[in-house]
Design a protein around this motif. Sequence first.
Motif, PDB file in Angstrom:
ATOM      1  N   ILE A   1       0.844  -1.198   0.000  1.00 60.52           N
ATOM      2  CA  ILE A   1       0.000   0.000   0.000  1.00 60.52           C
ATOM      3  C   ILE A   1       0.873   1.239   0.000  1.00 60.52           C
ATOM      4  O   ILE A   1       1.809   1.359   0.804  1.00 60.52           O
ATOM      5  CB  ILE A   1      -0.917   0.002   1.241  1.00 60.52           C
ATOM      6  N   ASP A   2       0.577   2.165  -0.897  1.00 59.19           N
ATOM      7  CA  ASP A   2       1.261   3.453  -0.961  1.00 59.19           C
ATOM      8  C   ASP A   2       0.412   4.491  -0.247  1.00 59.19           C
ATOM      9  O   ASP A   2      -0.634   4.908  -0.748  1.00 59.19           O
ATOM     10  CB  ASP A   2       1.478   3.843  -2.424  1.00 59.19           C
ATOM     11  N   MET A   3       0.851   4.922   0.927  1.00 63.68           N
ATOM     12  CA  MET A   3       0.066   5.874   1.711  1.00 63.68           C
ATOM     13  C   MET A   3       0.157   7.299   1.177  1.00 63.68           C
ATOM     14  O   MET A   3      -0.513   8.191   1.691  1.00 63.68           O
ATOM     15  CB  MET A   3       0.504   5.826   3.169  1.00 63.68           C
ATOM     16  N   ALA A   4       0.950   7.530   0.151  1.00 59.46           N
ATOM     17  CA  ALA A   4       1.019   8.860  -0.463  1.00 59.46           C
ATOM     18  C   ALA A   4      -0.087   9.067  -1.473  1.00 59.46           C
ATOM     19  O   ALA A   4      -0.175  10.139  -2.085  1.00 59.46           O
ATOM     20  CB  ALA A   4       2.375   9.064  -1.132  1.00 59.46           C
ATOM     21  N   GLN A   5      -0.961   8.072  -1.641  1.00 64.55           N
ATOM     22  CA  GLN A   5      -2.074   8.178  -2.566  1.00 64.55           C
ATOM     23  C   GLN A   5      -3.391   8.007  -1.814  1.00 64.55           C
ATOM     24  O   GLN A   5      -3.459   7.254  -0.832  1.00 64.55           O
ATOM     25  CB  GLN A   5      -1.961   7.110  -3.657  1.00 64.55           C
ATOM     26  N   PRO A   6      -4.446   8.696  -2.248  1.00 63.63           N
ATOM     27  CA  PRO A   6      -5.756   8.506  -1.605  1.00 63.63           C
ATOM     28  C   PRO A   6      -6.174   7.044  -1.674  1.00 63.63           C
ATOM     29  O   PRO A   6      -5.919   6.363  -2.684  1.00 63.63           O
ATOM     30  CB  PRO A   6      -6.692   9.397  -2.431  1.00 63.63           C
ATOM     31  N   ASN A   7      -6.802   6.567  -0.628  1.00 58.59           N
ATOM     32  CA  ASN A   7      -7.218   5.165  -0.619  1.00 58.59           C
ATOM     33  C   ASN A   7      -8.348   4.954   0.382  1.00 58.59           C
ATOM     34  O   ASN A   7      -8.644   5.819   1.205  1.00 58.59           O
ATOM     35  CB  ASN A   7      -6.041   4.228  -0.327  1.00 58.59           C
ATOM     36  N   ARG A   8      -8.931   3.786   0.292  1.00 59.38           N
ATOM     37  CA  ARG A   8     -10.038   3.423   1.173  1.00 59.38           C
ATOM     38  C   ARG A   8      -9.841   1.974   1.600  1.00 59.38           C
ATOM     39  O   ARG A   8      -9.547   1.103   0.783  1.00 59.38           O
ATOM     40  CB  ARG A   8     -11.367   3.584   0.430  1.00 59.38           C
ATOM     41  N   THR A   9      -9.998   1.727   2.900  1.00 63.43           N
ATOM     42  CA  THR A   9      -9.834   0.390   3.457  1.00 63.43           C
ATOM     43  C   THR A   9     -11.087   0.022   4.232  1.00 63.43           C
ATOM     44  O   THR A   9     -11.549   0.802   5.075  1.00 63.43           O
ATOM     45  CB  THR A   9      -8.611   0.323   4.395  1.00 63.43           C
ATOM     46  N   VAL A  10     -11.631  -1.156   3.956  1.00 62.80           N
ATOM     47  CA  VAL A  10     -12.803  -1.649   4.665  1.00 62.80           C
ATOM     48  C   VAL A  10     -12.440  -2.965   5.336  1.00 62.80           C
ATOM     49  O   VAL A  10     -11.926  -3.889   4.688  1.00 62.80           O
ATOM     50  CB  VAL A  10     -13.998  -1.864   3.716  1.00 62.80           C
ATOM     51  N   LEU A  11     -12.702  -3.055   6.645  1.00 67.23           N
ATOM     52  CA  LEU A  11     -12.412  -4.260   7.414  1.00 67.23           C
ATOM     53  C   LEU A  11     -13.723  -4.952   7.786  1.00 67.23           C
ATOM     54  O   LEU A  11     -14.643  -4.301   8.298  1.00 67.23           O
ATOM     55  CB  LEU A  11     -11.642  -3.917   8.686  1.00 67.23           C
ATOM     56  N   ARG A  12     -13.782  -6.255   7.534  1.00 69.49           N
ATOM     57  CA  ARG A  12     -14.946  -7.055   7.889  1.00 69.49           C
ATOM     58  C   ARG A  12     -14.465  -8.314   8.605  1.00 69.49           C
ATOM     59  O   ARG A  12     -13.691  -9.092   8.046  1.00 69.49           O
ATOM     60  CB  ARG A  12     -15.740  -7.459   6.639  1.00 69.49           C
TER      61      ARG A  12
ATOM     62  N   HIS B   1       8.584   1.314 -10.868  1.00 69.10           N
ATOM     63  CA  HIS B   1       7.560   2.354 -11.029  1.00 69.10           C
ATOM     64  C   HIS B   1       6.870   2.569  -9.679  1.00 69.10           C
ATOM     65  O   HIS B   1       5.761   2.064  -9.447  1.00 69.10           O
ATOM     66  CB  HIS B   1       6.548   1.955 -12.105  1.00 69.10           C
ATOM     67  N   PRO B   2       7.472   3.322  -8.777  1.00 69.69           N
ATOM     68  CA  PRO B   2       6.958   3.453  -7.418  1.00 69.69           C
ATOM     69  C   PRO B   2       5.525   3.961  -7.336  1.00 69.69           C
ATOM     70  O   PRO B   2       4.763   3.535  -6.467  1.00 69.69           O
ATOM     71  CB  PRO B   2       7.934   4.436  -6.752  1.00 69.69           C
ATOM     72  N   ASP B   3       5.133   4.861  -8.242  1.00 69.22           N
ATOM     73  CA  ASP B   3       3.812   5.480  -8.135  1.00 69.22           C
ATOM     74  C   ASP B   3       2.681   4.569  -8.599  1.00 69.22           C
ATOM     75  O   ASP B   3       1.506   4.911  -8.420  1.00 69.22           O
ATOM     76  CB  ASP B   3       3.779   6.784  -8.949  1.00 69.22           C
ATOM     77  N   SER B   4       3.000   3.433  -9.184  1.00 71.54           N
ATOM     78  CA  SER B   4       1.947   2.525  -9.652  1.00 71.54           C
ATOM     79  C   SER B   4       2.007   1.168  -8.948  1.00 71.54           C
ATOM     80  O   SER B   4       1.394   0.209  -9.408  1.00 71.54           O
ATOM     81  CB  SER B   4       2.054   2.311 -11.168  1.00 71.54           C
ATOM     82  N   ALA B   5       2.708   1.105  -7.828  1.00 74.13           N
ATOM     83  CA  ALA B   5       2.874  -0.181  -7.143  1.00 74.13           C
ATOM     84  C   ALA B   5       1.785  -0.452  -6.126  1.00 74.13           C
ATOM     85  O   ALA B   5       1.637  -1.595  -5.672  1.00 74.13           O
ATOM     86  CB  ALA B   5       4.236  -0.228  -6.452  1.00 74.13           C
ATOM     87  N   THR B   6       1.012   0.567  -5.733  1.00 76.20           N
ATOM     88  CA  THR B   6       0.031   0.359  -4.669  1.00 76.20           C
ATOM     89  C   THR B   6      -1.015  -0.677  -5.063  1.00 76.20           C
ATOM     90  O   THR B   6      -1.326  -0.861  -6.246  1.00 76.20           O
ATOM     91  CB  THR B   6      -0.654   1.688  -4.298  1.00 76.20           C
ATOM     92  N   ALA B   7      -1.543  -1.366  -4.060  1.00 74.33           N
ATOM     93  CA  ALA B   7      -2.543  -2.426  -4.229  1.00 74.33           C
ATOM     94  C   ALA B   7      -1.974  -3.668  -4.911  1.00 74.33           C
ATOM     95  O   ALA B   7      -2.723  -4.489  -5.431  1.00 74.33           O
ATOM     96  CB  ALA B   7      -3.769  -1.914  -4.987  1.00 74.33           C
ATOM     97  N   THR B   8      -0.652  -3.826  -4.882  1.00 73.06           N
ATOM     98  CA  THR B   8      -0.065  -5.077  -5.345  1.00 73.06           C
ATOM     99  C   THR B   8      -0.398  -6.168  -4.328  1.00 73.06           C
ATOM    100  O   THR B   8      -0.091  -6.040  -3.144  1.00 73.06           O
ATOM    101  CB  THR B   8       1.459  -4.955  -5.488  1.00 73.06           C
ATOM    102  N   LEU B   9      -1.043  -7.232  -4.800  1.00 74.34           N
ATOM    103  CA  LEU B   9      -1.508  -8.293  -3.912  1.00 74.34           C
ATOM    104  C   LEU B   9      -0.652  -9.538  -4.077  1.00 74.34           C
ATOM    105  O   LEU B   9      -0.406  -9.995  -5.189  1.00 74.34           O
ATOM    106  CB  LEU B   9      -2.971  -8.635  -4.220  1.00 74.34           C
ATOM    107  N   LEU B  10      -0.219 -10.092  -2.955  1.00 71.33           N
ATOM    108  CA  LEU B  10       0.377 -11.420  -2.916  1.00 71.33           C
ATOM    109  C   LEU B  10      -0.648 -12.317  -2.220  1.00 71.33           C
ATOM    110  O   LEU B  10      -0.787 -12.263  -0.992  1.00 71.33           O
ATOM    111  CB  LEU B  10       1.694 -11.432  -2.134  1.00 71.33           C
ATOM    112  N   PRO B  11      -1.430 -13.094  -2.972  1.00 72.86           N
ATOM    113  CA  PRO B  11      -2.481 -13.912  -2.354  1.00 72.86           C
ATOM    114  C   PRO B  11      -1.875 -14.986  -1.457  1.00 72.86           C
ATOM    115  O   PRO B  11      -0.670 -15.251  -1.489  1.00 72.86           O
ATOM    116  CB  PRO B  11      -3.207 -14.517  -3.555  1.00 72.86           C
ATOM    117  N   SER B  12      -2.724 -15.618  -0.673  1.00 68.02           N
ATOM    118  CA  SER B  12      -2.239 -16.591   0.304  1.00 68.02           C
ATOM    119  C   SER B  12      -1.537 -17.771  -0.348  1.00 68.02           C
ATOM    120  O   SER B  12      -0.726 -18.440   0.306  1.00 68.02           O
ATOM    121  CB  SER B  12      -3.394 -17.082   1.178  1.00 68.02           C
ATOM    122  N   ASN B  13      -1.818 -18.045  -1.633  1.00 66.83           N
ATOM    123  CA  ASN B  13      -1.156 -19.156  -2.312  1.00 66.83           C
ATOM    124  C   ASN B  13       0.062 -18.714  -3.124  1.00 66.83           C
ATOM    125  O   ASN B  13       0.632 -19.501  -3.880  1.00 66.83           O
ATOM    126  CB  ASN B  13      -2.140 -19.892  -3.219  1.00 66.83           C
TER     127      ASN B  13
END
Length: 341
Positions: free
Chosen positions: A107-118, A142-154
């Motif tokens: 997560i890149d905190m220098a960009q607007p974002n929204r997080t929902v916890l359930r 490309h630092p500015d486009s790396a946010t929301a990179t997901l490494l899934p559990s598998n």
Amino acid sequence: MNETMLADIPGRGVDALKQLRAMTADICDVVPLTAEDDFHVTTVTMMTRNALLVDTRATDQEYDRTPAHVARGAMDHFQITLCVEGEMRFSSGRREVTMGPGAICLIDMAQPNRTVLRGGGSRTRLMAIILQRAMLAPRLAHPDSATATLLPSNHPHTRLLASHYAALTLPPEPEAGSAEATIEAIADIVAAAAGGTADIAAGVERAERHLYLAMIKRRIADNIETDALTADELCRHFQISRATLYRLFEADGGLSHYVREQRLNLAFRQLISPSAEDTRLIDLAVGMRFSSDSTFIRAFRRKFGLTPGELRELADNWLRETGAVPTIDTVLHQLARRRTS
């Protein structure tokens, strides 16, 4: 970790929500997704020289980091977040990911974002490594486009990385390597997954080797007085081949040599402790998995330059003369002086 700070939102309900909102006013808006009386968040923050590790347990809620929050400049960092329990949905611009237990997200905190916890009726638990931008950005192509990179559990690396989140909260094992080096290796692997520089991509194997070795050494430290340290058992537990295991310990003189050295180190610590003064050498030798007390004594003398009995005598003399139990460093210093005199 070098320092631990507890930041526990006291109790639950409206007062806890007000306190959290006051603490995070420059970072994000907090929106409870339960009745305010049921709101609850607990965080524990641990610090190293190069990162923060934040362990959070929370009821259902939402965090909105708006352009206005970003403009205040209160948090220009990256965070590498592990979902331990519950579900986390993260979105930034057109990018959106959903994380369940075992998944990791950059997560890149220098960009607007929204997080929902359930939490599905329970609380969500997240562990986040927070890194300064100056540390992670140079690793990314490309630092500015790396946010929301997901490494899934598998993902091939998530189990390895997740094990170190837990280990970073524990007292350090000197032989397992420093927390700082572990965080550097985690940053390298996550950066590579997000599109790292050529140097980072080339260094992933080195980072992976560091994390595996640190993880295995911690297991050895935790089981040093048991029989659970055979090559077969370690290979089974960590799901690696025997050849890989042996390569990891080449610099330490081999797996068997490393385990024996750690057992001798433990025997040294026990021998200078008054609580073990009545322990027979044969019992200590068997406890350290040596075949006999004579084998143990020879190995001990080769490593430390004196027998276990001589070490006990030295420690007893120090205790009588000073009234204090000698530290390991004190004893080793005395031995070094003895050798040079």
